[in-house]
Design an enzyme around this catalytic site. Structure first.
Site, PDB file in Angstrom:
ATOM      1  CB  SER A 185      -0.863  -0.021   1.267  1.00 56.97           C
ATOM      2  OG  SER A 185      -1.481   1.226   1.470  1.00 56.97           O
ATOM      3  CE1 TYR A 211      -4.298  -2.223   4.705  1.00 59.63           C
ATOM      4  CE2 TYR A 211      -3.378  -0.039   4.334  1.00 59.63           C
ATOM      5  CZ  TYR A 211      -3.886  -1.230   3.839  1.00 59.63           C
ATOM      6  OH  TYR A 211      -3.961  -1.430   2.474  1.00 59.63           O
TER       7      TYR A 211
HETATM    8  N1  LIG Z   1      -8.562  -1.192  -2.349  1.00 59.69           N
HETATM    9  C1  LIG Z   1      -7.566  -0.317  -2.277  1.00 59.69           C
HETATM   10  O1  LIG Z   1      -7.736   0.881  -2.565  1.00 59.69           O
HETATM   11  C2  LIG Z   1      -6.191  -0.768  -1.858  1.00 59.69           C
HETATM   12  C3  LIG Z   1      -5.166   0.173  -1.889  1.00 59.69           C
HETATM   13  C4  LIG Z   1      -3.873  -0.230  -1.516  1.00 59.69           C
HETATM   14  C5  LIG Z   1      -3.638  -1.534  -1.126  1.00 59.69           C
HETATM   15  N2  LIG Z   1      -4.680  -2.435  -1.117  1.00 59.69           N
HETATM   16  C6  LIG Z   1      -4.364  -3.813  -0.701  1.00 59.69           C
HETATM   17  O2  LIG Z   1      -4.935  -4.709  -1.650  1.00 59.69           O
HETATM   18  C7  LIG Z   1      -5.270  -5.945  -0.986  1.00 59.69           C
HETATM   19  C8  LIG Z   1      -6.721  -6.291  -1.266  1.00 59.69           C
HETATM   20  O3  LIG Z   1      -7.536  -5.241  -0.725  1.00 59.69           O
HETATM   21  P1  LIG Z   1      -9.078  -5.056  -1.103  1.00 59.69           P
HETATM   22  O4  LIG Z   1      -9.287  -3.617  -1.270  1.00 59.69           O
HETATM   23  O5  LIG Z   1      -9.461  -6.011  -2.162  1.00 59.69           O
HETATM   24  O6  LIG Z   1      -9.743  -5.492   0.285  1.00 59.69           O
HETATM   25  P2  LIG Z   1     -11.195  -6.132   0.611  1.00 59.69           P
HETATM   26  O7  LIG Z   1     -12.145  -5.756  -0.467  1.00 59.69           O
HETATM   27  O8  LIG Z   1     -11.471  -5.738   2.006  1.00 59.69           O
HETATM   28  O9  LIG Z   1     -10.913  -7.691   0.525  1.00 59.69           O
HETATM   29  C9  LIG Z   1     -10.023  -8.278   1.438  1.00 59.69           C
HETATM   30  C10 LIG Z   1     -10.094  -9.762   1.330  1.00 59.69           C
HETATM   31  O10 LIG Z   1      -9.214 -10.285   2.342  1.00 59.69           O
HETATM   32  C11 LIG Z   1      -9.931 -11.227   3.100  1.00 59.69           C
HETATM   33  N3  LIG Z   1      -9.485 -11.290   4.491  1.00 59.69           N
HETATM   34  C12 LIG Z   1      -9.443 -10.288   5.391  1.00 59.69           C
HETATM   35  N4  LIG Z   1      -9.061 -10.761   6.573  1.00 59.69           N
HETATM   36  C13 LIG Z   1      -8.843 -12.085   6.432  1.00 59.69           C
HETATM   37  C14 LIG Z   1      -8.457 -13.128   7.303  1.00 59.69           C
HETATM   38  N5  LIG Z   1      -8.223 -12.924   8.594  1.00 59.69           N
HETATM   39  N6  LIG Z   1      -8.345 -14.378   6.804  1.00 59.69           N
HETATM   40  C15 LIG Z   1      -8.575 -14.637   5.496  1.00 59.69           C
HETATM   41  N7  LIG Z   1      -8.976 -13.676   4.623  1.00 59.69           N
HETATM   42  C16 LIG Z   1      -9.120 -12.425   5.084  1.00 59.69           C
HETATM   43  C17 LIG Z   1     -11.366 -10.777   3.041  1.00 59.69           C
HETATM   44  O11 LIG Z   1     -12.211 -11.865   3.384  1.00 59.69           O
HETATM   45  P3  LIG Z   1     -13.696 -11.640   3.995  1.00 59.69           P
HETATM   46  O12 LIG Z   1     -14.570 -11.419   2.788  1.00 59.69           O
HETATM   47  O13 LIG Z   1     -13.985 -12.861   4.736  1.00 59.69           O
HETATM   48  O14 LIG Z   1     -13.623 -10.407   4.861  1.00 59.69           O
HETATM   49  C18 LIG Z   1     -11.468 -10.338   1.589  1.00 59.69           C
HETATM   50  O15 LIG Z   1     -11.691 -11.435   0.750  1.00 59.69           O
HETATM   51  C19 LIG Z   1      -4.987  -5.719   0.487  1.00 59.69           C
HETATM   52  O16 LIG Z   1      -3.724  -6.243   0.807  1.00 59.69           O
HETATM   53  C20 LIG Z   1      -4.968  -4.212   0.623  1.00 59.69           C
HETATM   54  O17 LIG Z   1      -4.162  -3.799   1.702  1.00 59.69           O
HETATM   55  C21 LIG Z   1      -5.941  -2.078  -1.448  1.00 59.69           C
END
Ligand SMILES: NC(=O)c1ccc[n+]([C@@H]2O[C@H](COP(=O)([O-])OP(=O)(O)OC[C@H]3O[C@@H](n4cnc5c(N)ncnc54)[C@H](OP(=O)(O)O)[C@@H]3O)[C@@H](O)[C@H]2O)c1
Length: 272
Positions: A174, A187
């Site tokens: 991130s 985070y």
């Molecule tokens: N979206 C952004 O703008 C952004 C920006 C920078 C970096 N990122 C990074 O990109 C990655 C994906 O983010 P996202 O935006 O797609 O997030 P998201 O929509 O919140 O999805 C996160 C996923 O991780 C799973 N997860 C969370 N805690 C878990 C646990 N304890 N055990 C197993 N699975 C777990 C969630 O499962 P559940 O459905 O069960 O909760 C969900 O499938 C992350 O590493 C995030 O830090 C995202």
């Protein structure tokens, strides 16, 4: 759309076909054929998009995540639209033990005979409060999920990766894992740790040359986590996850002219 780069995706995955028209790199269809790839957090957000995209390009995807229902939805989609063999691994990374990780290694070995790549995508945001007020229990929960679990999983799956022809580990980071920012608490600290983990693993494996390790910053992406972090933002103002998939495919497919292992990449600004 005129001359879409992947016409076969237009009816099955229009959002990917649409994004692919603007990709900077167009990998060969089938470029991941024969590869088995673990994607954590593949039930939702960027992880679900990653899993579906990798399957569209031929990979067998190990769908690891916390909630079974969304994993089943992704599994069903992959079964219906690709010729690949996905598998579901329900697993709460907050409680991932070495025993559970070892049994995952054994079942991947038995089912697929090997492992090509590991995408550490799952993570949790935690509260956005000043450090002085940050609850310890939530700090530990975020650290466990975002950095300890990737360590435990990598350690258990390392022998499989190390015996693959050209293995790859993608650590999804991130912006706040590269420059600290107020109120991003555990985070941001966990993403700094993931960046360090990425560099250590790259350095430890560089000489043998069998595993490439990268950290990717997706940047603002239209998902549940983004909405949670920026509740006042119009979701349409940030890209969909499909926009980043050329970078993921580029790194996972392997080949010539790849960035050196240990590189930090930004999905918005990278150039092939
Ligand atoms: N979206 C952004 O703008 C952004 C920006 C920078 C970096 N990122 C990074 O990109 C990655 C994906 O983010 P996202 O935006 O797609 O997030 P998201 O929509 O919140 O999805 C996160 C996923 O991780 C799973 N997860 C969370 N805690 C878990 C646990 N304890 N055990 C197993 N699975 C777990 C969630 O499962 P559940 O459905 O069960 O909760 C969900 O499938 C992350 O590493 C995030 O830090 C995202």
């Amino acid at each position: 759309m005129t001359n879409p780069p992947y016409p076969e995706l237009v009816p099955t995955y229009p959002q990917l076909a649409d994004a692919a028209a603007r990709w900077r790199h167009h990998p060969q269809p089938g470029c991941l054929q024969g590869k088995t790839i673990v994607v954590t957090g593949s039930g939702a957000g960027i992880g679900a998009t990653t899993a579906k995209t990798l399957a569209c390009f031929g990979a067998n995807v190990v769908l690891l995540g916390r909630s079974r229902k969304p994993l089943e939805t992704v599994f069903d989609w992959i079964e219906a639209h690709t010729q690949t063999q996905p598998v579901i691994v329900p697993c709460d990374l907050e409680n991932l033990s070495e025993e559970v990780a070892a049994s995952l290694e054994a079942s991947i070995r038995e089912t697929y005979g090997g492992l090509s790549a590991l995408v550490h995508n799952a993570s949790m945001l935690g509260p956005k409060v000043p450090l002085a007020l940050y609850p310890l229990a939530e700090w530990q929960q975020v650290m466990q999920t975002n950095i300890t679990a990737p360590f435990v999983l990598t350690k258990a799956l390392f022998p499989l990766l190390d015996s693959a022809d050209d293995a790859c580990v993608l650590n999804i980071s991130s912006t706040v894992g590269r420059e600290g920012r107020a109120y991003w608490g555990a985070y941001a600290a966990s993403k700094f740790a993931l960046e360090g983990f990425s560099q250590i693993l790259a350095d430890e494996t560089e000489q043998a040359g069998r595993i490439r390790v990268y950290s990717i910053n997706p940047g603002g992406t239209r998902t549940r986590m983004r909405a949670q972090a920026y509740p006042g933002e119009n979701p349409a103002s940030v890209p969909v996850a499909e926009a980043h998939m050329d970078l993921y495919l580029y790194l996972l497919a392997g080949g010539k002219d790849l960035p050196p292992t240990g590189s930090q990449l930004d999905a918005r600004t990278w150039q092939p």
